[in-house]
Design an enzyme around this catalytic site. Structure first.
Site, PDB file in Angstrom:
ATOM      1  N   THR A 110      -4.438   3.532  -7.742  1.00 17.91           N
ATOM      2  CA  THR A 110      -5.795   3.569  -7.191  1.00 17.91           C
ATOM      3  C   THR A 110      -6.431   4.909  -7.525  1.00 17.91           C
ATOM      4  OG1 THR A 110      -5.227   2.020  -5.456  1.00 17.91           O
ATOM      5  CG2 THR A 110      -7.145   3.408  -5.057  1.00 17.91           C
ATOM      6  N   SER A 137       0.823  -1.209   0.000  1.00 20.39           N
ATOM      7  CA  SER A 137       0.000   0.000   0.000  1.00 20.39           C
ATOM      8  C   SER A 137       0.860   1.265   0.000  1.00 20.39           C
ATOM      9  CB  SER A 137      -0.893   0.011   1.244  1.00 20.39           C
ATOM     10  OG  SER A 137      -1.433   1.301   1.429  1.00 20.39           O
ATOM     11  N   TYR A 159      -0.933   6.096  -4.872  1.00 18.21           N
ATOM     12  CA  TYR A 159      -1.887   7.200  -4.937  1.00 18.21           C
ATOM     13  C   TYR A 159      -1.178   8.346  -5.642  1.00 18.21           C
ATOM     14  CZ  TYR A 159      -5.181   5.108  -1.633  1.00 18.21           C
ATOM     15  OH  TYR A 159      -6.095   4.298  -1.026  1.00 18.21           O
ATOM     16  N   HIS A 217     -13.275  -0.105  -3.318  1.00 18.56           N
ATOM     17  CA  HIS A 217     -12.489   0.178  -2.111  1.00 18.56           C
ATOM     18  C   HIS A 217     -13.162  -0.446  -0.875  1.00 18.56           C
ATOM     19  CE1 HIS A 217      -8.973   2.978  -1.429  1.00 18.56           C
ATOM     20  NE2 HIS A 217      -9.237   2.666  -0.170  1.00 18.56           N
ATOM     21  N   LYS A 241      -6.924   0.710 -10.457  1.00 20.46           N
ATOM     22  CA  LYS A 241      -7.801   0.133  -9.422  1.00 20.46           C
ATOM     23  C   LYS A 241      -8.942   1.109  -9.127  1.00 20.46           C
ATOM     24  CE  LYS A 241      -7.590  -1.801  -4.707  1.00 20.46           C
ATOM     25  NZ  LYS A 241      -8.080  -0.859  -3.712  1.00 20.46           N
TER      26      LYS A 241
HETATM   27  C1  FNR Z   1      -8.207  -0.309   2.037  1.00 27.13           C
HETATM   28  N1  FNR Z   1      -8.071  -0.270   0.658  1.00 27.13           N
HETATM   29  C2  FNR Z   1      -6.992   0.387   0.093  1.00 27.13           C
HETATM   30  N2  FNR Z   1      -6.841   0.427  -1.245  1.00 27.13           N
HETATM   31  C3  FNR Z   1      -5.776   1.029  -1.802  1.00 27.13           C
HETATM   32  O1  FNR Z   1      -5.661   1.047  -3.018  1.00 27.13           O
HETATM   33  N3  FNR Z   1      -4.807   1.591  -1.000  1.00 27.13           N
HETATM   34  C4  FNR Z   1      -4.892   1.596   0.348  1.00 27.13           C
HETATM   35  O2  FNR Z   1      -4.013   2.090   1.026  1.00 27.13           O
HETATM   36  C5  FNR Z   1      -6.039   1.014   0.926  1.00 27.13           C
HETATM   37  N4  FNR Z   1      -6.214   1.032   2.278  1.00 27.13           N
HETATM   38  C6  FNR Z   1      -7.284   0.384   2.846  1.00 27.13           C
HETATM   39  C7  FNR Z   1      -7.421   0.378   4.227  1.00 27.13           C
HETATM   40  C8  FNR Z   1      -8.450  -0.350   4.816  1.00 27.13           C
HETATM   41  C9  FNR Z   1      -8.567  -0.373   6.298  1.00 27.13           C
HETATM   42  C10 FNR Z   1      -9.338  -1.087   3.997  1.00 27.13           C
HETATM   43  C11 FNR Z   1     -10.428  -1.933   4.607  1.00 27.13           C
HETATM   44  C12 FNR Z   1      -9.224  -1.057   2.635  1.00 27.13           C
HETATM   45  C13 FNR Z   1      -9.008  -0.992  -0.213  1.00 27.13           C
HETATM   46  C14 FNR Z   1      -8.540  -2.429  -0.450  1.00 27.13           C
HETATM   47  O3  FNR Z   1      -7.436  -2.456  -1.297  1.00 27.13           O
HETATM   48  C15 FNR Z   1      -9.650  -3.280  -1.102  1.00 27.13           C
HETATM   49  O4  FNR Z   1     -10.091  -2.638  -2.262  1.00 27.13           O
HETATM   50  C16 FNR Z   1     -10.825  -3.528  -0.163  1.00 27.13           C
HETATM   51  O5  FNR Z   1     -10.373  -3.820   1.140  1.00 27.13           O
HETATM   52  C17 FNR Z   1     -11.654  -4.672  -0.680  1.00 27.13           C
HETATM   53  O6  FNR Z   1     -12.820  -4.811   0.055  1.00 27.13           O
HETATM   54  P1  FNR Z   1     -13.017  -5.876   1.237  1.00 27.13           P
HETATM   55  O7  FNR Z   1     -12.645  -7.219   0.704  1.00 27.13           O
HETATM   56  O8  FNR Z   1     -12.168  -5.425   2.363  1.00 27.13           O
HETATM   57  O9  FNR Z   1     -14.476  -5.773   1.526  1.00 27.13           O
END
Ligand code: FNR
Length: 422
Positions: free
Chosen positions: A178, A128, A152, A318, A294
């Site tokens: 993303t 991440s 990002y 997300h 993404k």
């Molecule tokens: C994320 N997600 C996310 N996506 C991304 O591109 N960069 C990031 O830093 C983060 N950080 C993040 C933090 C937390 C706490 C969560 C729950 C999610 C989104 C992640 O990559 C993914 O798309 C989702 O978590 C998918 O959904 P589910 O399976 O958690 O429901």
């Protein structure tokens, strides 16, 4: 098969025979419930929460109920192959670990524990942009196992270029941009607690470890200082910022003021809502790695991704954290698969909670599946071992679903394996 589902299943039952129950729950709802006990209130809100009424999270789950698997019999599934090849790399099961930021909120070892677990299986880990540990620390524990970097798009193109160069040096084999978080969504649970981890210096390790970002801290202050009431809480926040800033000498770090400037600089630059399709050319010039987008949910955006020369897309909302009332990812998939026509890989995440979900997404045209919150819950419960166990459970559940539905390998998972429910 190296990670055979029946072997893993047998191990669980044999442990049970000896009176040992799984520490990391199998049932996704129990997994979340148990993980909650290992987290602070703020950490749980941050991880589990979504935007607004959280209706996107609900939709993500309900979308899977719109389809049923129709198993076929007498197919000789004694030899099974769940592997896929993504950008030339073979992976044992069609899963990836989606990028999740600020993992220090749930476990001290954070991203490094996840990296170790992913590497021990060979499942790609997408680092991440908001990691708690620099990408170099994760890469160092992964041997040759696949890893990608998620970016990002910040307000500084130099910083973007620096992150990408570091990712290349860390052996990342793809860059994920993303797109859905040009601003933070209206996250009800976090707002209710008035809590954002970044303000305490958490989740900004990729920045503070970056030479370009460090140079940016030398630039003259670009913000007018705001008068805030000093409270015990704000002093604790300051303490946290300094603690999280690289280096061992707390007093020196405090006096330099750089820890506070790092947080300020991060909040001022972390994303750029002005980014458009044309900006992607900049990234193309700076890396030869495959680039995936993404956050794609509309077939026209998927077509554009192909037209602009992108190498893959991740259908994602997300995990329901950005737009409340958004289309579920599984609902978005068929129309997108229809325009992509296998020209580039489609990864899908958001709401995946078991093997059958993955099967349905693959049947509807996904190439691979991203796991999000469930591995974070495993991390909260048992660190590296917890992430490993969650992954093995997903893989075993998927392998058994695939075989019991009558498929020997991923190529046999086609739309005809599903029935759409009325
Ligand atoms: C994320 N997600 C996310 N996506 C991304 O591109 N960069 C990031 O830093 C983060 N950080 C993040 C933090 C937390 C706490 C969560 C729950 C999610 C989104 C992640 O990559 C993914 O798309 C989702 O978590 C998918 O959904 P589910 O399976 O958690 O429901």
């Amino acid at each position: 098969m190296k990670f055979s589902a029946p072997d893993w299943q047998k191990e669980i039952y044999l442990n049970g025979f000896a009176g040992i129950l799984p520490q990391v729950n199998i049932d996704p709802a129990l997994l979340e419930k148990n993980a909650r006990r290992h987290m602070s209130r703020k950490a749980y809100a941050y991880i589990a929460g979504g935007a607004g009424h959280e209706s996107t999270m609900l939709q993500n789950r309900q979308a899977f109920e719109k389809y049923s698997i129709v198993p076929r019999m007498l197919c000789d599934v004694s030899q099974r192959d769940t592997s896929i090849t993504l950008f030339g790399q073979k992976i044992p099961s069609p899963f990836l670990l989606s990028p999740v930021g600020v993992l220090e909120m749930v476990h001290r070892e954070a991203d490094v524990a996840v990296a170790r677990a992913a590497a021990s299986i060979g499942i790609p880990y997408i680092f991440s942009n908001q990691a708690s540990k620099p990408m170099e620390s994760c890469a160092a524990v992964m041997n040759n196992s696949p890893r990608w970097f998620q970016l990002y798009w910040s307000r500084s193109n130099d910083l973007v270029a620096s992150f990408v160069q570091r990712a290349e040096r860390c052996g990342c084999s793809a860059i994920v941009v993303t797109l859905d978080t040009t601003m933070l969504g209206w996250r009800t649970r976090d707002l209710e607690l008035a809590y954002l981890p970044f303000l305490q210096g958490k989740g900004i390790a990729q920045y503070t470890s970056d030479p370009v970002f460090q140079k940016m801290l030398d630039e003259p202050e670009d913000r007018v200082p705001v008068d805030r009431k000093i409270t015990l809480q704000s002093i604790a926040g300051l303490f946290s910022m300094v603690k999280h800033y690289p280096g061992n000498n707390f007093i020196r770090k405090l006096k330099s003021g750089r820890a506070v400037r790092a947080v300020q600089k991060f909040t001022a630059t972390y994303s750029n809502p002005a980014t458009t399709w044309n900006d992607l050319a900049f990234l193309r010039q700076h890396t030869k790695l495959p680039i995936l987008l993404k956050g794609i949910l509309h077939p026209d955006d998927a077509s554009k991704a192909i037209d602009y020369g992108l190498n893959g897309i991740i259908i994602s909302n997300h995990g329901g954290r950005q737009v409340d009332g958004s289309i579920a990812t599984l609902d978005a998939l068929p129309a997108i698969a229809n325009v992509v026509r296998k020209q580039i890989p489609i990864i899908l995440d958001s709401g995946i909670r078991g093997g059958a979900d993955a099967f349905k997404a693959l049947a509807l045209g996904a190439t691979a599946i991203g796991i999000g919150r469930p591995y974070v819950y495993g991390l909260a419960i048992a660190g590296e071992q917890g992430v490993y166990t969650v992954l093995r459970n997903f893989m075993a559940d998927f392998e058994l679903t695939m075989a019991l539905a009558g498929c020997k390998d991923i190529s046999e998972i086609t739309p005809e394996r599903l029935q759409q429910n009325r």
